[in-house]
Write a protein that holds these residues in place. Structure first.
Motif, PDB file in Angstrom:
ATOM      1  N   HIS A  16       0.811  -1.218   0.000  1.00  0.00           N
ATOM      2  CA  HIS A  16       0.000   0.000   0.000  1.00  0.00           C
ATOM      3  C   HIS A  16       0.843   1.266   0.000  1.00  0.00           C
ATOM      4  CE1 HIS A  16      -3.894  -1.970   0.370  1.00  0.00           C
ATOM      5  NE2 HIS A  16      -3.254  -2.858   1.112  1.00  0.00           N
ATOM      6  N   PHE A  17       2.064   1.180   0.497  1.00  0.00           N
ATOM      7  CA  PHE A  17       2.995   2.306   0.481  1.00  0.00           C
ATOM      8  C   PHE A  17       4.402   1.770   0.698  1.00  0.00           C
ATOM      9  CE2 PHE A  17       1.230   1.942   4.766  1.00  0.00           C
ATOM     10  CZ  PHE A  17       2.363   1.806   5.542  1.00  0.00           C
ATOM     11  N   ALA A  18       5.372   2.580   0.283  1.00  0.00           N
ATOM     12  CA  ALA A  18       6.781   2.206   0.445  1.00  0.00           C
ATOM     13  C   ALA A  18       7.269   2.651   1.813  1.00  0.00           C
ATOM     14  CB  ALA A  18       7.619   2.861  -0.652  1.00  0.00           C
ATOM     15  N   TRP A  19       8.158   1.870   2.411  1.00  0.00           N
ATOM     16  CA  TRP A  19       8.657   2.200   3.748  1.00  0.00           C
ATOM     17  C   TRP A  19       9.393   3.536   3.783  1.00  0.00           C
ATOM     18  CZ3 TRP A  19       6.537   0.406   7.833  1.00  0.00           C
ATOM     19  CH2 TRP A  19       7.118   0.682   9.077  1.00  0.00           C
ATOM     20  N   PRO A  20      10.197   3.887   2.774  1.00  0.00           N
ATOM     21  CA  PRO A  20      10.835   5.209   2.805  1.00  0.00           C
ATOM     22  C   PRO A  20       9.804   6.352   2.836  1.00  0.00           C
ATOM     23  CG  PRO A  20      11.977   3.802   1.254  1.00  0.00           C
ATOM     24  CD  PRO A  20      10.726   3.072   1.676  1.00  0.00           C
ATOM     25  N   GLU A  21       8.689   6.179   2.145  1.00  0.00           N
ATOM     26  CA  GLU A  21       7.618   7.181   2.187  1.00  0.00           C
ATOM     27  C   GLU A  21       7.072   7.288   3.612  1.00  0.00           C
ATOM     28  OE1 GLU A  21       3.328   8.126   0.038  1.00  0.00           O
ATOM     29  OE2 GLU A  21       4.203   6.128  -0.180  1.00  0.00           O
ATOM     30  N   TRP A  22       6.870   6.133   4.249  1.00  0.00           N
ATOM     31  CA  TRP A  22       6.368   6.121   5.625  1.00  0.00           C
ATOM     32  C   TRP A  22       7.339   6.851   6.562  1.00  0.00           C
ATOM     33  CZ3 TRP A  22       2.765   5.724   9.090  1.00  0.00           C
ATOM     34  CH2 TRP A  22       3.152   5.561  10.426  1.00  0.00           C
ATOM     35  N   THR A  23       8.605   6.494   6.498  1.00  0.00           N
ATOM     36  CA  THR A  23       9.564   7.069   7.434  1.00  0.00           C
ATOM     37  C   THR A  23       9.731   8.574   7.229  1.00  0.00           C
ATOM     38  OG1 THR A  23      11.443   6.426   6.034  1.00  0.00           O
ATOM     39  CG2 THR A  23      10.829   4.914   7.805  1.00  0.00           C
ATOM     40  N   ALA A  24       9.671   9.031   5.980  1.00  0.00           N
ATOM     41  CA  ALA A  24       9.775  10.473   5.724  1.00  0.00           C
ATOM     42  C   ALA A  24       8.586  11.205   6.346  1.00  0.00           C
ATOM     43  CB  ALA A  24       9.838  10.734   4.221  1.00  0.00           C
ATOM     44  N   ARG A  25       7.396  10.666   6.180  1.00  0.00           N
ATOM     45  CA  ARG A  25       6.197  11.288   6.752  1.00  0.00           C
ATOM     46  C   ARG A  25       6.233  11.241   8.285  1.00  0.00           C
ATOM     47  NH1 ARG A  25       1.049  11.564   3.935  1.00  0.00           N
ATOM     48  NH2 ARG A  25       1.397  11.470   1.706  1.00  0.00           N
ATOM     49  N   PHE A  26       6.634  10.104   8.818  1.00  0.00           N
ATOM     50  CA  PHE A  26       6.666   9.958  10.272  1.00  0.00           C
ATOM     51  C   PHE A  26       7.689  10.920  10.878  1.00  0.00           C
ATOM     52  CE2 PHE A  26       7.810   7.243  14.115  1.00  0.00           C
ATOM     53  CZ  PHE A  26       6.710   7.662  14.840  1.00  0.00           C
ATOM     54  N   SER A  27       8.832  11.073  10.234  1.00  0.00           N
ATOM     55  CA  SER A  27       9.838  12.017  10.720  1.00  0.00           C
ATOM     56  C   SER A  27       9.287  13.439  10.762  1.00  0.00           C
ATOM     57  CB  SER A  27      11.081  11.974   9.823  1.00  0.00           C
ATOM     58  OG  SER A  27      11.706  10.716   9.925  1.00  0.00           O
ATOM     59  N   LYS A  28       8.533  13.810   9.740  1.00  0.00           N
ATOM     60  CA  LYS A  28       7.925  15.150   9.711  1.00  0.00           C
ATOM     61  C   LYS A  28       6.901  15.309  10.830  1.00  0.00           C
ATOM     62  CE  LYS A  28       8.620  15.971   4.812  1.00  0.00           C
ATOM     63  NZ  LYS A  28       8.003  16.066   3.483  1.00  0.00           N
ATOM     64  N   THR A  29       6.119  14.276  11.091  1.00  0.00           N
ATOM     65  CA  THR A  29       5.134  14.346  12.176  1.00  0.00           C
ATOM     66  C   THR A  29       5.837  14.503  13.515  1.00  0.00           C
ATOM     67  OG1 THR A  29       3.604  12.938  10.925  1.00  0.00           O
ATOM     68  CG2 THR A  29       3.183  13.171  13.278  1.00  0.00           C
ATOM     69  N   LEU A  30       6.878  13.719  13.744  1.00  0.00           N
ATOM     70  CA  LEU A  30       7.624  13.823  14.996  1.00  0.00           C
ATOM     71  C   LEU A  30       8.213  15.220  15.161  1.00  0.00           C
ATOM     72  CD1 LEU A  30       9.480  10.385  15.042  1.00  0.00           C
ATOM     73  CD2 LEU A  30       7.533  11.074  16.463  1.00  0.00           C
ATOM     74  N   ALA A  31       8.763  15.764  14.093  1.00  0.00           N
ATOM     75  CA  ALA A  31       9.356  17.105  14.170  1.00  0.00           C
ATOM     76  C   ALA A  31       8.274  18.152  14.445  1.00  0.00           C
ATOM     77  CB  ALA A  31      10.086  17.422  12.871  1.00  0.00           C
ATOM     78  N   ARG A  32       7.128  18.014  13.798  1.00  0.00           N
ATOM     79  CA  ARG A  32       6.029  18.967  13.999  1.00  0.00           C
ATOM     80  C   ARG A  32       5.546  18.957  15.444  1.00  0.00           C
ATOM     81  NH1 ARG A  32       3.155  17.190  10.321  1.00  0.00           N
ATOM     82  NH2 ARG A  32       1.566  16.073  11.452  1.00  0.00           N
ATOM     83  N   HIS A  33       5.555  17.803  16.062  1.00  0.00           N
ATOM     84  CA  HIS A  33       5.131  17.689  17.454  1.00  0.00           C
ATOM     85  C   HIS A  33       6.256  18.016  18.431  1.00  0.00           C
ATOM     86  CE1 HIS A  33       1.077  15.993  17.062  1.00  0.00           C
ATOM     87  NE2 HIS A  33       1.527  15.439  15.952  1.00  0.00           N
ATOM     88  N   GLY A  34       7.442  18.283  17.893  1.00  0.00           N
ATOM     89  CA  GLY A  34       8.571  18.611  18.760  1.00  0.00           C
ATOM     90  C   GLY A  34       9.102  17.423  19.526  1.00  0.00           C
TER      91      GLY A  34
END
Length: 113
Positions: free
Chosen positions: A35-53
């Motif tokens: 359903h999605f590639a793992w690099p796509e997942w990790t890039a999005r997750f990293s952005k979410t973590l950064a947004r939440h500080g």
């Protein structure tokens, strides 16, 4: 199947809450199903973590898995696989079912929910 032995594999993840393990397993399963590639997942997750500080050493607690779930919901919405209004409707249905279920009984969604 992995060729690694228990001695060469890293430690298995430990989850402090059952839902942490469930959302982790769901994400891995959706990735493995293509359903999605793992690099796509990790890039999005990293952005979410950064947004939440969330820059500190994360221990896999609720803050980490809230961010994980937010990322998964956003990714699935962007892929057209889980519309936000449908996710919210199901979340509300599960909450209502949970709150109306006697302690210790299994929680079930009503038919058509």
């Amino acid at each position: 199947m992995s060729n690694q032995t228990p001695e060469t594999r890293g430690p298995e993840p430990v989850f402090t809450q059952p839902w942490h393990g469930q959302v982790f397993a769901l994400t891995v399963s959706l990735n493995e199903a293509g359903h999605f590639a793992w690099p796509e997942w990790t890039a999005r997750f990293s952005k979410t973590l950064a947004r939440h500080g969330l820059k500190k050493e994360l221990d896999g607690g609720d803050d980490y898995f809230d961010a994980w779930l937010e990322t998964l919901e956003g990714l699935l919405a962007d892929l057209g696989q889980a519309a936000p209004d449908e996710v919210e409707r199901l979340r509300a249905a599960w909450e209502a079912a949970y709150l109306s279920t006697p302690h210790g009984d299994p929680v079930h969604l009503p038919k058509g929910a």
